[in-house]
Design an enzyme around this catalytic site. Structure first.
Site, mmCIF file in Angstrom:
data_model
loop_
_atom_site.group_PDB
_atom_site.id
_atom_site.type_symbol
_atom_site.label_atom_id
_atom_site.label_comp_id
_atom_site.label_asym_id
_atom_site.label_seq_id
_atom_site.Cartn_x
_atom_site.Cartn_y
_atom_site.Cartn_z
ATOM 1 N N ASP A 1 32.002 -81.200 21.279
ATOM 2 C CA ASP A 1 31.731 -79.837 20.822
ATOM 3 C C ASP A 1 32.102 -79.681 19.350
ATOM 4 O O ASP A 1 31.321 -79.163 18.533
ATOM 5 C CB ASP A 1 32.533 -78.865 21.677
ATOM 6 C CG ASP A 1 31.972 -77.448 21.666
ATOM 7 O OD1 ASP A 1 30.868 -77.250 21.138
ATOM 8 O OD2 ASP A 1 32.653 -76.550 22.200
ATOM 9 N N ASN B 1 32.157 -75.543 25.913
ATOM 10 C CA ASN B 1 33.063 -74.859 26.834
ATOM 11 C C ASN B 1 32.486 -73.487 27.152
ATOM 12 O O ASN B 1 31.493 -73.057 26.562
ATOM 13 C CB ASN B 1 34.475 -74.758 26.249
ATOM 14 C CG ASN B 1 34.498 -74.050 24.907
ATOM 15 O OD1 ASN B 1 33.949 -72.955 24.750
ATOM 16 N ND2 ASN B 1 35.128 -74.662 23.913
#
Length: 303
Positions: A34, A24
């Site tokens: 992530d 992000n």
């Protein structure tokens, strides 16, 4: 050009030179891919993110960090567009793959594993995300030799397999463009859908030669003219295969009007991530060829 292989698995467990993280903008870890990469890589990944990206990372850009405890040597971080937040332009998704490959080249990475960027929490439809991944990687110049597209479930894997299969007829179309650039502008193609609706058919022939067309169907998968054609096959090699199969295609014939039409048609294919389908024979009176949601004009009359 890299070999592109869809696999089902955990992106954080891939044994490659570099894994790509769908990060992000804040670059301080998150959920999904992530979170998996930060969790498996350990604190070293986050510490390197803080050091290298003090102001975060822009959407569509990419950069690298250590891989920490991962099997890979590097993590290449890229930020995909968030469709749920209104970022609907595919022009924001394609650079994620191009920039990640550029970073891989800078690092000297030859094997790279990508997740399906933006197809999770960011809401991009799997089919469009997969086509964007496959087409962008296949049309990007890179020294990477092997790309692994890692699917997080069976649905994503099916979308990736469909997308990578479309690269074979794309390479054939690009091979015909090479023939035109070599001066063999009488090389013609038409494309249609099989009666079942399941497979695309492409025919290539030499205008005015009276010889049978060279044929390909996606039902043949990677088999074309007794050779294996994949995303890693250079268009020039496809052109050589066509010349060897049909000597009439080796003649130098000038037809600039058709060559310009073909260049525009193929550019539309590459831009729309969709293969062409003629509404009938290439010379019929219909409104043109269907390329995704766009109609492209019929080719000019033969020279």
């Amino acid at each position: 050009m890299p070999t592109i292989t869809p696999v089902l698995g955990d992106i954080a467990q891939q044994d490659v030179d570099a894994v790509v993280n769908a990060a992000n903008n804040g670059m301080r870890g998150g959920g999904g891919v992530d979170g998996a990469i930060h969790g498996a890589g350990g604190r070293a990944v986050l510490d390197d993110c803080v050091r290298r990206f003090p102001d975060g990372l822009a959407t569509g850009d990419a950069g690298w960090t250590t891989a920490g405890e991962l099997a890979a040597r590097w993590v290449i971080h890229t930020v995909g567009p968030n469709l749920r937040a209104g970022e609907r332009d595919r022009g924001l998704l394609e650079p994620c793959y191009r920039r990640a490959l550029e970073v891989a080249d800078e690092l000297g990475a030859r094997t790279v594993a990508f997740p399906l960027i933006s197809a999770g929490a960011y809401g991009w439809p799997q089919r469009e995300a997969a086509l964007t991944a496959a087409y962008t990687i296949a049309t990007t110049r890179t020294d990477v030799t092997d790309v692994r597209l890692v699917a997080f479930d069976d649905g994503a894997l099916q979308s990736l397999r469909h997308a990578t299969l479309q690269l074979i007829p794309l390479r054939i179309l690009q091979g015909v463009r090479v023939l035109h650039r070599r001066g063999q502008q009488h090389a013609r193609i038409t494309a249609g859908v099989a009666p079942t609706g399941l497979h695309l058919r492409i025919q290539v022939w030499a205008q005015g030669s009276g010889t049978p067309a060279v044929k390909y169907t996606t039902g043949s998968e990677t088999s074309f003219l007794d050779a294996e054609v994949t995303a890693a096959t250079a268009p020039a090699d496809i052109a050589d295969l066509l010349e060897n199969a049909e000597p009439a295609l080796t003649r130098r014939v000038s037809d600039p009007d058709y060559a310009r039409w073909y260049e525009g048609m193929l550019t539309t294919v590459e831009r729309n991530l969709a293969l062409p389908v003629a509404s009938g024979e290439y010379f019929d009176s219909g409104p043109g060829w269907q390329i995704g949601d766009q109609r492209y004009p019929h080719p000019p009359d033969p020279a």
